[in-house]
Design a protein around this motif. Sequence first.
Motif, PDB file in Angstrom:
ATOM      1  N   LEU A   1       0.846  -1.187   0.000  1.00  0.00           N
ATOM      2  CA  LEU A   1       0.000   0.000   0.000  1.00  0.00           C
ATOM      3  C   LEU A   1       0.881   1.237   0.000  1.00  0.00           C
ATOM      4  N   ILE A   2       0.489   2.204  -0.807  1.00  0.00           N
ATOM      5  CA  ILE A   2       1.311   3.393  -0.982  1.00  0.00           C
ATOM      6  C   ILE A   2       0.514   4.602  -0.496  1.00  0.00           C
ATOM      7  N   THR A   3       1.042   5.330   0.485  1.00  0.00           N
ATOM      8  CA  THR A   3       0.386   6.565   0.895  1.00  0.00           C
ATOM      9  C   THR A   3       0.628   7.609  -0.191  1.00  0.00           C
ATOM     10  N   CYS A   4      -0.446   8.277  -0.602  1.00  0.00           N
ATOM     11  CA  CYS A   4      -0.358   9.150  -1.779  1.00  0.00           C
ATOM     12  C   CYS A   4      -0.323  10.623  -1.419  1.00  0.00           C
ATOM     13  N   ARG A   5       0.665  11.318  -1.940  1.00  0.00           N
ATOM     14  CA  ARG A   5       0.653  12.776  -1.914  1.00  0.00           C
ATOM     15  C   ARG A   5      -0.457  13.217  -2.860  1.00  0.00           C
ATOM     16  N   PRO A   6      -1.024  14.421  -2.641  1.00  0.00           N
ATOM     17  CA  PRO A   6      -2.085  14.837  -3.560  1.00  0.00           C
ATOM     18  C   PRO A   6      -1.546  15.239  -4.944  1.00  0.00           C
ATOM     19  N   PHE A   7      -2.385  15.122  -5.932  1.00  0.00           N
ATOM     20  CA  PHE A   7      -2.157  15.612  -7.298  1.00  0.00           C
ATOM     21  C   PHE A   7      -0.945  15.035  -8.005  1.00  0.00           C
ATOM     22  N   ASP A   8      -0.152  15.902  -8.638  1.00  0.00           N
ATOM     23  CA  ASP A   8       0.779  15.467  -9.678  1.00  0.00           C
ATOM     24  C   ASP A   8       1.781  14.396  -9.272  1.00  0.00           C
ATOM     25  N   VAL A   9       2.231  14.423  -8.017  1.00  0.00           N
ATOM     26  CA  VAL A   9       3.216  13.422  -7.613  1.00  0.00           C
ATOM     27  C   VAL A   9       2.610  12.025  -7.761  1.00  0.00           C
ATOM     28  N   SER A  10       1.379  11.860  -7.270  1.00  0.00           N
ATOM     29  CA  SER A  10       0.732  10.555  -7.366  1.00  0.00           C
ATOM     30  C   SER A  10       0.249  10.249  -8.779  1.00  0.00           C
TER      31      SER A  10
ATOM     32  N   ARG B   1      -7.284  23.908  -2.242  1.00  0.00           N
ATOM     33  CA  ARG B   1      -6.420  25.033  -2.631  1.00  0.00           C
ATOM     34  C   ARG B   1      -6.338  25.105  -4.151  1.00  0.00           C
ATOM     35  N   ASN B   2      -6.542  26.309  -4.674  1.00  0.00           N
ATOM     36  CA  ASN B   2      -6.698  26.436  -6.127  1.00  0.00           C
ATOM     37  C   ASN B   2      -5.412  26.252  -6.913  1.00  0.00           C
ATOM     38  N   SER B   3      -4.276  26.218  -6.236  1.00  0.00           N
ATOM     39  CA  SER B   3      -3.017  26.106  -6.982  1.00  0.00           C
ATOM     40  C   SER B   3      -2.570  24.662  -7.128  1.00  0.00           C
ATOM     41  N   TYR B   4      -3.290  23.730  -6.500  1.00  0.00           N
ATOM     42  CA  TYR B   4      -2.768  22.365  -6.423  1.00  0.00           C
ATOM     43  C   TYR B   4      -3.042  21.514  -7.654  1.00  0.00           C
ATOM     44  N   GLN B   5      -4.200  21.709  -8.282  1.00  0.00           N
ATOM     45  CA  GLN B   5      -4.511  20.855  -9.424  1.00  0.00           C
ATOM     46  C   GLN B   5      -4.093  21.541 -10.721  1.00  0.00           C
ATOM     47  N   ILE B   6      -3.242  20.880 -11.490  1.00  0.00           N
ATOM     48  CA  ILE B   6      -2.816  21.284 -12.821  1.00  0.00           C
ATOM     49  C   ILE B   6      -2.026  22.604 -12.845  1.00  0.00           C
ATOM     50  N   LEU B   7      -2.472  23.625 -12.100  1.00  0.00           N
ATOM     51  CA  LEU B   7      -1.894  24.950 -12.262  1.00  0.00           C
ATOM     52  C   LEU B   7      -0.480  25.113 -11.695  1.00  0.00           C
ATOM     53  N   SER B   8       0.052  24.068 -11.076  1.00  0.00           N
ATOM     54  CA  SER B   8       1.430  24.186 -10.613  1.00  0.00           C
ATOM     55  C   SER B   8       2.353  23.237 -11.369  1.00  0.00           C
ATOM     56  N   ARG B   9       1.940  22.881 -12.587  1.00  0.00           N
ATOM     57  CA  ARG B   9       2.733  21.933 -13.364  1.00  0.00           C
ATOM     58  C   ARG B   9       3.892  22.574 -14.103  1.00  0.00           C
ATOM     59  N   GLY B  10       3.807  23.876 -14.343  1.00  0.00           N
ATOM     60  CA  GLY B  10       4.877  24.530 -15.103  1.00  0.00           C
ATOM     61  C   GLY B  10       5.586  25.547 -14.247  1.00  0.00           C
TER      62      GLY B  10
ATOM     63  N   THR C   1      15.512  23.315  -8.909  1.00  0.00           N
ATOM     64  CA  THR C   1      15.398  22.765 -10.253  1.00  0.00           C
ATOM     65  C   THR C   1      15.605  21.254 -10.249  1.00  0.00           C
ATOM     66  N   PHE C   2      16.629  20.802  -9.551  1.00  0.00           N
ATOM     67  CA  PHE C   2      16.982  19.388  -9.596  1.00  0.00           C
ATOM     68  C   PHE C   2      16.069  18.528  -8.722  1.00  0.00           C
ATOM     69  N   TYR C   3      15.870  18.960  -7.484  1.00  0.00           N
ATOM     70  CA  TYR C   3      15.099  18.138  -6.554  1.00  0.00           C
ATOM     71  C   TYR C   3      13.617  18.474  -6.539  1.00  0.00           C
ATOM     72  N   GLY C   4      13.273  19.665  -7.049  1.00  0.00           N
ATOM     73  CA  GLY C   4      11.888  20.097  -6.962  1.00  0.00           C
ATOM     74  C   GLY C   4      11.625  20.692  -5.595  1.00  0.00           C
ATOM     75  N   PHE C   5      10.468  21.346  -5.472  1.00  0.00           N
ATOM     76  CA  PHE C   5      10.143  21.950  -4.190  1.00  0.00           C
ATOM     77  C   PHE C   5       8.635  22.090  -4.107  1.00  0.00           C
ATOM     78  N   GLN C   6       8.049  21.615  -3.016  1.00  0.00           N
ATOM     79  CA  GLN C   6       6.595  21.637  -2.886  1.00  0.00           C
ATOM     80  C   GLN C   6       5.965  21.003  -4.119  1.00  0.00           C
ATOM     81  N   LEU C   7       5.194  21.787  -4.878  1.00  0.00           N
ATOM     82  CA  LEU C   7       4.517  21.206  -6.038  1.00  0.00           C
ATOM     83  C   LEU C   7       5.401  21.192  -7.276  1.00  0.00           C
ATOM     84  N   GLN C   8       6.535  21.884  -7.204  1.00  0.00           N
ATOM     85  CA  GLN C   8       7.439  21.874  -8.355  1.00  0.00           C
ATOM     86  C   GLN C   8       8.154  20.532  -8.397  1.00  0.00           C
TER      87      GLN C   8
END
Lengths: 429, 308
Positions: free
Chosen positions: A96-105, A380-389, B263-270
């Motif tokens: 079982l894997i504990t999941c961080r929210p959004f993009d990491v998982s 939080r509005n920054s967590y889904q998709i909008l912090s990908r770039g 850049t290399f390790y990322g940070f928070q949501l980055q």
Amino acid sequence: MVRKWPWKLACASLLTTVLAACGGGSATEAPDTNANRLTITIESWRSDDQKVWTEQIIPLFEKSNPNIHVEFRPTAPTEYNAALNSKLEAGTAGDLITCRPFDVSLGLYTAGHLTALNDLPGVPHFSDVAKSAWQTDDGKTLFCLPMASVIHGFIYNKTIFNELGLTEPKTVAEFFAVLDKIKQDGRYTPLVMGTAEQWEAATMGFQNIGPNYWLGENGRKALIDGSAKLTDAAYVSTFKDLERWGDYLPEGFQAVKYADAQMLFASGRGAIYPAGSWDIAYFNQNAKFELGAFKAPVVNANDQCFISDHTDIGIGINAKTTHMAEARTFLEWMTGPEFASEFSNALPGFFSLSDYPITLKNPLAQTFVDWRKQCQSTIRNSYQILSRGEPNLENELWRTSVGVIDGTFAPEAAAQDLQKGLDNWYKKP
Amino acid sequence: MKELPMLRPNKSRPRWHIAVFLAPALLLYSIVMVFPLLDTLRLSLFSSDGANFVGVSNYQRLFTDSQWWPYFWRALKNTVLFFLLHMLLQNPLGLLLAALLDSKNLRGRSIYRTLLFSPTMLSFVIVGFIWQLILSPTWGIAPAISDFLGIRYRPWLGLESTSLPTVALISIWQFVGIPMLFFMTALLAVPQDILEAARVDGASAWQLFWRVKFPLILPTVGIVSILTFIGNFNAFDLVYTAKGALAGPNFSTDLLGTFFYRTFYGFQLQLGDYAMGTTVAMVIFLIILFGSLLYLLVWQRKVVSYEL
């Protein structure tokens, strides 16, 4: 994203040898004590909660499922993502894997490390907001079960409120009137928060009071589909509120750290503390006065209220597990009322996300969770998709919120900066 | 350098011992330095998922893309400022302290020397923690001291305008012992007879230092400068402990080290980006390499080393 040999890559960064933690990726196998019992393991970053899991939650599960033994195997929070990645690559990760929210998982799911959970019978007990953190972008596949959320609000010192004859503010105007009264009295810091670590300003400030302006999920989704911009009135108004906070914060708040603010409030020197529900445990232990809590103020008295009820932690199944049936049994149990009640009570401030009504022994935690009945939840509005770039919205919110409170950014300028950063890389779907 | 006359050993015997003695160091150095460096270079030439060879396009992105260049440039400017502050304050201060400690009339020299050098041996975590506490508006002694001195207290570590100089001053406080020690050793090596001769000729203490001692320790100035340069362009830890990886407020304390880290390790949501991270690392490496070469090829050739 394919992440091969993270430890090796870490070692490869010659120039910052101080950083390179070259020890990653060693998994210790738990000894099998009982041949008849199957052991499944949970990977987690919540090393703080190890006692709660091993002494309360897991025994409860094992009582009704005597054939399955569950092992809780946490890694330090800062190392979790990297360590988990190398374990998954090497095939030594837990079931079982504990999941961080959004993009990491989401990354783990697209790399084939997590299984889809759509057909788990208990899934309908979770709301769409709760599930949003662990779904594919099209919302069709769920790959982690929502476990807990944290709720934002304000914790206040009841002794000071009684002494100054103050009542819980419901509207923005009342909120600032209360702050003014505390300031006039002069003995207490009206609002206890620092901006030194930056995230407080965005998380306990912007994301706490903002949902009432951008109307929760509506506003959040409008940002993603491009029908709203961060330069819209909702966001500028949020910043304008935040700008006024500067007058009420402790002296030199620019260098006050998160722990300083916690101690300052717990010592009774401040009246109101912009909080995340995870603070409840700390204040219950350290504050020697009665605590109360009120939710983020609304603009007009009869407005619908919105609260930041942020999905923080989920749990999924390792796609390569050899104990799929047992892992699913455990997850199914986690969708039930028994887990919801045990978990939320054992860890006050982390609230189960299923729809079973829960009674909490901690009154402050109960106050927080009761807001779910009157208000609509949002994340939080920054967590889904909008912090990908880059620049990603979350970090940009930290930076601009600090600047607005400090007075170095005007609210309009901050909003424009955010939108400019987003326009730099985000293309609407 | 002149060739030393060497004894010719028996020609028929290969000198294996040279290879044997060199091997351990060479092997270790290759494993921990050369291989990671080459691997870093390799990674920086591939796409972020490591699948495609992309040539120098990561470098192109870093230097031209509006997502990258302004942030890299800001970190570079901050690092240069950080370095200049060390050159202008730390090294002259180190020289001054060394000159004072070199004075024969000073009592308790070794005590001063130990005290001044001791912060260097502290962990940056402790240094960062102590100074944050000293400067804290809530618990610190800085507000009281500034009151006493008649300076207006500000939360220096938290303001955009003062946070970088404040971090630099903390770093200078920590590391001033290193140039001091270098200069002290150099000053100790100045032969007494030269100084006596100068004194007999009627040189004042001021003239003695600037006309006799300083020219003699000039090579050390070069070594100290290049060490400061390398140290500062690799600086990361103090900012990370005192200000976090986001190096706030408003990135005012963002150095190349923290920029690389995010850049290399990322940070928070980055999310961490290995290709761009290694690209940044290679550029930092090249800057340091170029600076070091400049020192080796220009300074070391120009500066006159006196045989003593």
